[in-house]
Design an enzyme around this catalytic site. Sequence first.
Site, short mmCIF file in Angstrom:
data_model
loop_
_atom_site.label_atom_id
_atom_site.label_comp_id
_atom_site.label_asym_id
_atom_site.label_seq_id
_atom_site.Cartn_x
_atom_site.Cartn_y
_atom_site.Cartn_z
N THR A 301 0.83 -1.20 0.00
CA THR A 301 0.00 0.00 0.00
C THR A 301 0.87 1.26 0.00
OG1 THR A 301 -0.07 0.26 2.40
CG2 THR A 301 -1.67 -1.24 1.41
N THR A 349 1.60 -3.28 4.13
CA THR A 349 1.71 -1.83 4.20
C THR A 349 3.10 -1.40 3.75
OG1 THR A 349 2.65 -1.67 6.43
CG2 THR A 349 0.25 -1.89 6.26
N ASP A 350 3.22 -0.17 3.29
CA ASP A 350 4.55 0.43 3.22
C ASP A 350 5.00 0.64 4.66
OD1 ASP A 350 6.86 1.54 2.19
OD2 ASP A 350 5.83 2.92 0.85
N ALA A 351 6.25 1.00 4.86
CA ALA A 351 6.79 1.10 6.21
C ALA A 351 5.95 2.05 7.06
CB ALA A 351 8.23 1.59 6.15
N LEU A 352 5.50 1.57 8.20
CA LEU A 352 4.64 2.38 9.07
C LEU A 352 5.40 3.40 9.88
CD1 LEU A 352 2.09 -0.33 10.27
CD2 LEU A 352 1.75 1.44 8.54
#
Length: 665
Positions: A301, A349-352
């Site tokens: 994402t 997810t991309d890095a949170l």
Amino acid sequence: MAKRANKLPQKTATYFVVSTFIIALMALSAGQSQATIKNMTPNNKSSSTLLSKTLVFSKFERQIAEKMSLDIRYFCPDINGKPSVPTAKHCRQAVTELPQALAQLISTTNVGGIVLFSENVQEIAQVVKLTYDIQQAAVKSDQGQPLIISMDQEGGRVARFAKMTGFAGNMAIGASYPQHGVHFATQVNSVIAKELKALGINNNYAPVVDVNTNVDNPVINTRSFGESPQQVAELGASAVNAIQAQGVMATLKHFPGHGDTHVDSHLGLPRVDHDRASIDKIDLAPFVWAIKHAKPAMIMTAHIQYPALDDSFFVSRSGEKLIRPATMSRKILTHLLRGEMAFEGIIATDALDMAGISHFFSEVEAVVETFIAGADLAVMPFKVRTPEDVAAFNIFIKAVAKELNQRIEQGDYQLAEFEQSIARLNDYKKQYITISNDSLAQQVLTAKAIIANEQHINTEQALADAAVTLLKNNQLLPLNVSAIKRLHFVVANQQELVALTYAATNALATKLCSIELATIKISHFVADTTKATVETELLINNADIVIATVDIKTASLVDLGGMDDLTPSYGSAAQQQQKLSYGSLLKQQLTVANKLNTPVILIAKGSPFLINEYSNLADVVLLNFDDRIYQDNHQQAISPGFNASLQVIFNEGKAQGKLPVTLKN
């Protein structure tokens, strides 16, 4: 008395640990930060160890951990019972061997994945041992299964392990498309996947299938295959098929599209204001195509607002009312990606820890919101840098489980969805992750035979040859090589000088005999060692041709992995000044050449969108995209892009590449 005071009764010690846990949960429920979690955790080594051993995870909590992927970029162990650094923020000790504390974390929590960065991967044998140890710790967990080990090895600008075959990146592959179709998307990604698998890495965060429609895009740029949705779609699907054919999970990114942004999501929250028709035609088209023609194992994402897809609001941790980003949007991840687009793979997810999320959500909120939105894997949701962080992570898992369970009870999320997500993760692990039966020593030998072998290096050079693009030619090419007696090079550093000289010598050797070749004199201006003087002007005046190089790109944290705790050291004043200094010196040297009527050939790598200020001073401009310079087995500096360019310049070759984006006038 003092001795008895240091020995708490078992019941008292247990009460202290449980009380600490309850207080931490209360703080987390109130939306406190990771710093608060750590402040609630005992500071001494024995208490941290006690806490990690005392906490018992329920099945639901272990499954929560399965849906998380941690980076282990740095870890600073305690020394003699005391922290080795003041805070986790100061930890810069790269993890190249798996510390016992991290091995225990993997074994006790059932964490679902590990992300590796350039700091973790230094030598082939070291990487194989690291991934081996990670999996040995994983199979000791209650789940008893290996985990997902991921890395960003796109090729080009984003390539974490320098010892692997490098390649010139996606835009170079896009430049090769008119003549070679999907050939290089297949060949390049097949090589990358073979090398990753040999290292024990089973998930590549690639390919990027963002359609680059914004010339000011700092984070995508040359990572994109180009501006044509259909071309990006075909190349992206071919890349996925090539990666997964080698037994490595591919990851399409960044859904629903990062191509038309001018804000770097590592530093802020971008917004795309396309209408739904444009989104379908441009942004979503490569994802739709790849899902149909390649069945990617994973889609990542983007931390981007897409009002046409979801215009609902959330209230940030500072009280600001903002449009919900795609990573936290159920409309985008569940209704659109799962429902309309029928994607069956893992949503990651991309890095949170990127600013596009961390500035607006607490750690617990971010994970819970993205799970409810429909993500299967929360990537880098919590920093583990010290033994204290290990204990805090255990509390964090319980806090996420508590909050998610409350949301399930409220009807915001269904337990059946959660169970489907766990089943999906396990299914893809079974498909792609296996533990080799070979000894560790044999695995190292195998990896050394595969990584950057001759065949793979030849593929790298073939892409460079196919991608080199002629952007400008004021009737200077083809050159009359027999008339050239003096060359003058303008380069940024000594390594470029060596690589350019090597490339020029090899190219000229195909046209001239050894006696003729020996008569050609090469002078140079090296920016990090040479001062502009009257003597350098004389060298330019005496030269038949000036050949200059330039590396042009917009700074982005993506080059380092997007870690917000690296922000102060990235793009420092000294680094920026160095780049500006070479840019100024280059323009100065080219201006002198123009004044003296000495023809100029400029070899550029990096972003084609930033080249105008230099190309106006050159007669010929050749673009190599994200070229690299590496040392071969003879310690010779090699630039595939320089090799390709000099063959075009001296060997009457034609530049094969066609620019896959439109430049401003």
